[in-house]
Design an enzyme around this catalytic site. Structure first.
Site, PDB file in Angstrom:
ATOM      1  N   GLY A 293     -13.527  -4.397   1.584  1.00 11.48           N
ATOM      2  CA  GLY A 293     -14.926  -4.056   1.813  1.00 11.48           C
ATOM      3  C   GLY A 293     -15.518  -3.223   0.697  1.00 11.48           C
ATOM      4  O   GLY A 293     -16.668  -3.419   0.296  1.00 11.48           O
TER       5      GLY A 293
ATOM      6  N   ARG B 266       0.824  -1.213   0.000  1.00 12.87           N
ATOM      7  CA  ARG B 266       0.000   0.000   0.000  1.00 12.87           C
ATOM      8  C   ARG B 266       0.857   1.263   0.000  1.00 12.87           C
ATOM      9  O   ARG B 266       0.481   2.276  -0.610  1.00 12.87           O
ATOM     10  CB  ARG B 266      -0.959  -0.011   1.191  1.00 12.87           C
ATOM     11  CG  ARG B 266      -2.120  -0.978   1.002  1.00 12.87           C
ATOM     12  CD  ARG B 266      -3.006  -1.025   2.216  1.00 12.87           C
ATOM     13  NE  ARG B 266      -4.205  -1.821   1.948  1.00 12.87           N
ATOM     14  CZ  ARG B 266      -5.022  -2.261   2.882  1.00 12.87           C
ATOM     15  NH1 ARG B 266      -4.777  -1.985   4.146  1.00 12.87           N
ATOM     16  NH2 ARG B 266      -6.081  -2.975   2.571  1.00 12.87           N
TER      17      ARG B 266
ATOM     18  N   LYS C 118     -19.674 -18.389   4.056  1.00 12.50           N
ATOM     19  CA  LYS C 118     -21.106 -18.287   4.331  1.00 12.50           C
ATOM     20  C   LYS C 118     -21.872 -17.533   3.249  1.00 12.50           C
ATOM     21  O   LYS C 118     -21.437 -16.484   2.782  1.00 12.50           O
ATOM     22  CB  LYS C 118     -21.331 -17.577   5.671  1.00 12.50           C
ATOM     23  CG  LYS C 118     -20.814 -18.348   6.877  1.00 12.50           C
ATOM     24  CD  LYS C 118     -21.135 -17.607   8.156  1.00 12.50           C
ATOM     25  CE  LYS C 118     -20.714 -18.410   9.390  1.00 12.50           C
ATOM     26  NZ  LYS C 118     -21.053 -17.689  10.645  1.00 12.50           N
TER      27      LYS C 118
ATOM     28  N   GLY D  64      -9.051 -10.295   0.282  1.00 18.72           N
ATOM     29  CA  GLY D  64      -7.786 -10.776   0.832  1.00 18.72           C
ATOM     30  C   GLY D  64      -7.398 -12.182   0.431  1.00 18.72           C
ATOM     31  O   GLY D  64      -6.259 -12.440   0.011  1.00 18.72           O
TER      32      GLY D  64
END
Length: 397
Positions: free
Chosen positions: A374, A41, A198, A351
């Site tokens: 996100g 980053r 999930k 990730g």
């Protein structure tokens, strides 16, 4: 997506002598001694900073780091390791400024790093007074932190409202272009891979993609729930039986459009979730009651690879098996190699996805690797990110 771009301002000669505030994403991992363990980053943020310096701007950069408590600065919250690394990479000293909200002194050609912005009271709630103070520090605000684009905070949204000029930096602009190419104007067939443990965490993504993609490949525990929806046995595998109805609805929505959710025809099972567990390939209908499904089988992987090779656009979020265990990495490896070999435009994010890309060394064969976890997921859900919304609004005048 119509936003003002920093590089266009530079080309128009509007940056020289101006105070430029760059919101970067320098949230890097640190070890117990406070040393940076992975500096991607930091490296990715340098082009925007160098663009501003070369254009003759007075440059301020800030970022969050970790999850500090607002108003309670601790040494562990400091961007000092980032300032050191930035200085090493750029070959110049990078002063770190604390308590900067009420004023910063920086001259054209100079660069300063402003201490962890999430320590400022009101940052996360996008406090108007704080945002206006930040905006007064600069003539031009540059948002170059896609990983924060889904958050409306003072240093990402509020400052963009009140700064004289608000624009997208090169990293954010690249994300906008890649997302538009993959989702807004895709070359068909459009294939999406959505995997994870999930269905509940990615249900809205699946529902959104079901209205747009031509093939929706599911993997991991999500695939197990879809197998249940297709009437197949999954033994003791991770799944959400309560969401079988929602999985069926996604399958039906795809089918109504002449699209498909490919259900595995074979799987790789084990009796325990361990790296050294014995891996057994079984037909999807022959999973025993004490089996754990830890990967798709070679036949399924081959069929999916053929679909990916024929795709026009590929969106990839998540490995399709427990690729960390070599015995259960075959499916993810086959899919990764197919994406790398495909002529499709591919965009990958998340990730675990990035870890798989690194494991198989295919970084150079992916069209675009998204830096935001996100934020990337929210884009897949069809949401308009706050950063995109405010920059579009400012560009429209």
């Amino acid at each position: 997506m119509n936003v003002l771009r920093f590089e266009d301002l530079i080309a128009q000669g509007k940056v020289r002598g101006q105070r430029v505030f760059i919101r970067a994403d320098l949230n890097v991992p640190l070890d117990d001694d406070g040393h940076i363990t992975e500096d991607t980053r930091v490296r990715a943020s340098i082009p925007c900073i160098e663009m501003a310096l070369k254009a003759g701007a007075a440059v301020m950069v800030t970022s969050h780091l970790g999850r500090p408590t607002e108003g309670q600065f601790k040494p562990a919250d400091s961007l000092a390791p980032v300032a050191r690394r930035l200085g090493e990479l750029m070959g110049r000293e990078v002063p770190l400024i604390a308590n900067w909200v009420d004023g910063v002194t920086v001259a054209p050609g100079e660069l300063v790093l402003l201490e962890n912005c999430r320590v400022n009271p009101g940052e996360k709630k996008n406090d108007e007074a704080l945002a206006r103070k930040m905006a007064r520090l600069c003539d031009i605000f540059v948002h170059d932190a896609f990983g924060t684009a889904h958050r409306a905070e003072a240093s990402t949204y509020g400052i963009a409202q009140y700064a004289g000029i608000a624009c997208a930096g090169p990293l954010l602009a690249a994300e906008i272009d890649a997302i538009s190419k993959a989702l807004a104007h895709p070359r068909r067939p459009l294939v999406a891979i959505v995997a994870g443990s999930k269905v509940s965490t990615k249900l809205s993504i699946l529902q959104s993609l079901a209205h747009n993609v031509d093939q929706l490949i599911v993997g991991g525990g999500i695939a197990n729930t879809f197998m249940l929806a297709a009437g197949l046995p999954i033994g003791n595998s991770l799944a959400e039986a309560g969401l079988v109805g929602e999985a069926r609805a996604v399958i039906d929505a795809m089918k109504a459009r002449g699209a498909a959710v490919p259900i595995p025809t074979d799987v790789v099972t084990a009796k325990a979730f361990k790296a050294d567990a014995v891996a057994t390939v079984k037909a999807a209908g022959e999973v025993a009651s004490d089996d754990l499904i830890l990967d798709i089988g070679p036949q399924t992987a081959k069929l999916l690879a053929e679909q990916l090779m024929a795709a026009g656009t590929i969106v990839w979020n998540g490995p399709v098996g427990v690729f960390e265990f070599d015995a259960f990495a075959g499916g993810t490896q086959t899919i990764a190699r197919a994406i790398a070999a495909s002529n499709a435009f591919s965009i990958a994010g998340g990730g675990d996805t990035l870890a798989a890309i690194a494991k198989y060394g295919i970084e150079k064969n992916i069209g675009y690797i998204s830096t935001g976890g996100g934020a990337f997921l929210e884009v897949l859900e069809g949401k308009t990110l706050p950063a995109f919304e405010i920059l579009q609004r400012r560009a429209a005048g």
